[in-house]
Design an enzyme around this catalytic site. Structure first.
Site, mmCIF file in Angstrom:
data_model
loop_
_atom_site.group_PDB
_atom_site.id
_atom_site.type_symbol
_atom_site.label_atom_id
_atom_site.label_comp_id
_atom_site.label_asym_id
_atom_site.label_seq_id
_atom_site.Cartn_x
_atom_site.Cartn_y
_atom_site.Cartn_z
ATOM 1 N N VAL A 67 -23.762 -4.353 16.666
ATOM 2 C CA VAL A 67 -24.802 -4.046 15.688
ATOM 3 C C VAL A 67 -26.029 -3.513 16.417
ATOM 4 O O VAL A 67 -26.444 -4.079 17.434
ATOM 5 C CB VAL A 67 -25.203 -5.321 14.903
ATOM 6 C CG1 VAL A 67 -26.297 -5.020 13.895
ATOM 7 C CG2 VAL A 67 -23.994 -5.939 14.226
ATOM 8 N N CYS A 68 -26.605 -2.437 15.898
ATOM 9 C CA CYS A 68 -27.876 -1.921 16.416
ATOM 10 C C CYS A 68 -28.795 -1.738 15.211
ATOM 11 O O CYS A 68 -28.598 -2.352 14.174
ATOM 12 C CB CYS A 68 -27.672 -0.633 17.197
ATOM 13 S SG CYS A 68 -27.104 0.761 16.190
ATOM 14 N N TYR A 69 -29.804 -0.904 15.333
ATOM 15 C CA TYR A 69 -30.749 -0.687 14.232
ATOM 16 C C TYR A 69 -30.115 0.063 13.062
ATOM 17 O O TYR A 69 -30.192 -0.363 11.920
ATOM 18 C CB TYR A 69 -31.977 0.099 14.716
ATOM 19 C CG TYR A 69 -32.819 -0.670 15.684
ATOM 20 C CD1 TYR A 69 -33.746 -1.603 15.246
ATOM 21 C CD2 TYR A 69 -32.676 -0.462 17.053
ATOM 22 C CE1 TYR A 69 -34.519 -2.316 16.147
ATOM 23 C CE2 TYR A 69 -33.450 -1.165 17.960
ATOM 24 C CZ TYR A 69 -34.372 -2.094 17.499
ATOM 25 O OH TYR A 69 -35.123 -2.805 18.399
#
Length: 111
Positions: A67-69
């Site tokens: 998961v990232c932004y």
């Protein structure tokens, strides 16, 4: 022969996996303060200091979801994890932003 690659995962499918208690290793690569403000339940923060623990401790039979932004940087990390020998790796499409938008009640904080 084609090299193995990561897969894409949408927030709705991840939410179902978590609701069904599907075993998954969930890693969040955002900066520490963003992670502390809010993250997907059961996720662990992944950075240069914690990556060796992930490599050693993550159950090989479980999918790994990055998961990232917004779902862009996670693709690079997911590709890297595949190159390190992880077989079942996903990048969360839309990232934490999409998760927070769709499932605001399912956000944990570290504060």
């Amino acid at each position: 022969m084609t090299a193995p690659t990561f897969q894409h995962l949408d927030a709705v499918t991840l939410e179902r996996w978590l609701k069904d208690a599907t075993p998954v290793t969930l890693v969040d690569i955002r900066d520490p303060s963003s992670f502390a403000i809010g993250h997907i339940p059961t996720s662990q923060h992944l950075d240069n200091q914690s990556v060796s623990a992930l490599m050693h401790d993550a159950p090989a039979e479980q999918p790994v979801v990055v998961v990232c932004y917004h779902g862009h940087s996670s693709m690079q990390v997911a590709s890297w994890l595949v190159a390190q020998g992880f077989d079942d790796v996903y990048s969360l499409d839309g990232g934490y932003s999409e998760w927070q938008l769709r499932f605001p009640a399912q956000v944990e904080t570290s504060r």
